[in-house]
Structure formats: structure tokens, C-alpha cells
Scaffold this active site. Structure first.
Site, short mmCIF file in Angstrom:
data_model
loop_
_atom_site.label_atom_id
_atom_site.label_comp_id
_atom_site.label_asym_id
_atom_site.label_seq_id
_atom_site.Cartn_x
_atom_site.Cartn_y
_atom_site.Cartn_z
N SER A 193 0.70 -1.37 0.07
CA SER A 193 0.00 0.18 0.15
C SER A 193 0.83 1.25 0.07
O SER A 193 0.27 2.43 -0.33
CB SER A 193 -0.73 -0.07 1.21
N LYS B 156 4.73 -11.60 3.31
CA LYS B 156 3.09 -11.74 3.21
C LYS B 156 2.79 -11.85 1.59
O LYS B 156 3.72 -10.96 0.87
CB LYS B 156 2.37 -10.57 3.80
N GLU C 185 -9.58 -9.83 4.13
CA GLU C 185 -9.67 -8.52 3.78
C GLU C 185 -11.23 -8.36 3.13
O GLU C 185 -11.46 -9.17 2.08
CB GLU C 185 -8.66 -8.09 2.97
#
Length: 279
Positions: free
Chosen positions: A50, A118, A186
Site C-alpha cells: 500500500s 506476506k 480482507e
């Protein structure tokens, strides 16, 4: 007088052992100062891809590179002493093959000092997760809405509604069975997140999921109100720093134009003792 020992950094094994206990506190960080702030309260700090949207102004995470993740990972590492640092594997750095994933995951760990990586994906990434874990690389999985697949998913929509719930549950079991130490859920329905949390032995970390998950994560710039191009509906603003910064810059500009800044106390004369100033 003896000094207390520095705090021991948490490991992926420590995080896995938190299943069903005190909820895990997780946030993203991309810089050293923010990492220091997060380290005071967080169990896990994610150097998320992000960063591409939040700090680099990119329209999505797809253009984020290994070099960007390494640079920001190194910065975050300098600010952490307690929290486990996890670094996102960027788009196209692991999907080709388990061997490609190993090369890039090993590079991330070696060059940033992170304790885990991740990656996004469920059943189709289980083989890769297993391959990495068997070779000593702890993996945090990420299922549900996976931003790197936003084009294939048709946008940032809730995943796992109705009949699609069965596939998300399969994904969760697959990454758990493959050896992931935790999994991000998510933007999935709360009931599905609760079911997954109950059925798999590793911690679930929710973002737009359920308060019943084993932990929660947010993008720190979202929850601090620093990133205000848009606000995901699952984000709670705990501060409004972009507004504060805008007011501060406006006040500064007004004082400069009026010649009110710098004032006498902000300038030096021949008799001023210059101590510890910085530019």
C-alpha cells in the site's frame, strides 16, 4: 544499577501462538518515525505494498517494485525493537513459481531483516507457501479481497458473499494447511470471517472483516487521517492529521507573506549562541 534488557522482538512463532488469546494489534508502516510510534503498541508491523498508493501516489499496488519494498523495509526496521516486521511481496514477484517466490522472499528477508513475508492468494498459492515455509521463510497469507488481483476481481468489492463463501473458506484452510503462520482476511462478510476464525488453527487478522478475528490491521495513514484521497468504509479515523497539517501549512504561509516569521527568537545575531540547530 543494572539496566533492563531491551524488549525481545516477536517472531512468527509468537504470533501464531496468540491464536484465540488477546487480539493482535497490527498496523502498516513505511518510515522510521512512524515505525517507532507503531512499535510502542503493535504486535506486528506490516511494510505493505500500500506504500505505492499512500506515499508514492500510484493508482494501485500493481506498480510497486522489490526495490521500493526493500527501501521502506529497511527504514521501518530502524524504528522497530518489539513488533514482528512483515514485508509484502509485490505483484509479480512470487506468482510465476515457488522458485521465483523463494528468490525474492529470501532477498526481502536478507536486505530488510524482516521476520516474515506476506503474499496474496488462497488455494492456488498453497504450494508456494509450503515451499517457502519448508525452506525457513515464515509466510503471512492474505485472502478475500486481494488488492494485487483487483483487475481480475473487478474492483475493490466484498468477497465471499453467498455461494462464494465456500471458496474463501477453502482458501483459508489451504493456506493454513500449507504452513502460513497467520492469514489476513480482507473485506469479507463478518459471519464468514468468524467461521474461518473458528475452523483454522492459525490467527486471522481482519481488515474489513469481523471483530471476532484474532487480530486487526489497518493502513496507518488511513486511521490517522493522513491519506484522504478516499476512505474505505471499514476504516475508523482515530485522528485527522491531514487537516491539521493543512492548517499548519496555511498558518506558516500567512506568517511568511506577512513577514511575521521568522520572529526575533527564530533568527541568529552575531551574539547568538548556535546550539543544536538544524536546517
Amino acid at each position: 544499577m543494572s539496566q533492563s534488557a531491551p524488549p525481545k522482538a516477536l517472531t512468527a512463532t509468537d504470533i501464531r501462538a496468540r491464536k484465540g488469546t488477546t487480539p493482535l494489534v497490527c498496523l502498516t508502516a513505511y518510515t522510521t518515525p512512524v515505525a517507532k510510534i507503531a512499535d510502542g503498541e503493535c504486535d506486528l508491523v506490516l511494510v505493505g505494498d500500500s506504500v505505492g498508493m499512500v506515499l508514492h501516489g500510484l493508482p494501485s499496488t500493481l506498480a510497486v517494485t522489490m526495490e521500493m519494498m526493500i527501501l521502506h523495509g529497511q527504514a521501518v526496521a530502524r524504528g522497530l525493537s518489539k513488533a514482528l516486521m512483515v514485508v509484502d511481496m509485490p505483484f509479480a514477484s512470487y506468482e510465476e513459481s515457488p522458485a521465483q517466490a523463494l528468490r525474492n522472499a529470501a532477498r526481502l528477508m536478507a536486505e530488510t531483516g524482516c521476520g516474515a513475508v506476506k503474499l496474496e492468494g488462497g488455494c492456488h498459492m498453497a504450494e508456494t507457501i509450503r515451499f517457502l515455509v519448508q525452506r525457513g521463510i515464515p509466510v503471512m497469507a492474505h485472502i478475500g479481497l486481494t488488492p494485487q488481483s483487483v483487475n481480475a476481481l473487478g474492483g475493490y468489492h466484498v468477497q465471499g458473499k453467498g455461494e462464494d463463501a465456500a471458496q474463501i473458506l477453502k482458501d483459508a484452510k489451504a493456506v493454513s494447511d500449507a504452513g502460513a503462520f497467520s492469514v489476513v482476511l480482507e473485506k469479507v462478510p463478518a459471519a464468514l470471517a468468524d467461521e474461518i476464525t473458528a475452523q483454522i488453527p492459525i490467527p486471522t487478522v481482519g481488515i474489513g472483516a469481523s471483530a471476532g478475528c484474532d487480530g486487526q490491521i489497518l493502513v496507518i495513514d488511513d486511521m490517522l487521517g493522513l491519506f484522504d484521497q478516499f476512505k474505505p468504509n471499514f476504516v475508523k479515523r482515530y485522528a485527522h492529521l491531514a487537516q491539521d497539517a493543512t492548517r499548519a501549512v496555511s498558518a506558516y504561509a500567512t506568517e511568511v507573506r506577512a513577514r511575521d516569521f521568522p520572529a526575533a527568537e527564530h533568527i541568529f545575531t552575531d551574539k547568538t549562541a548556535i546550539k543544536g540547530e538544524k536546517s
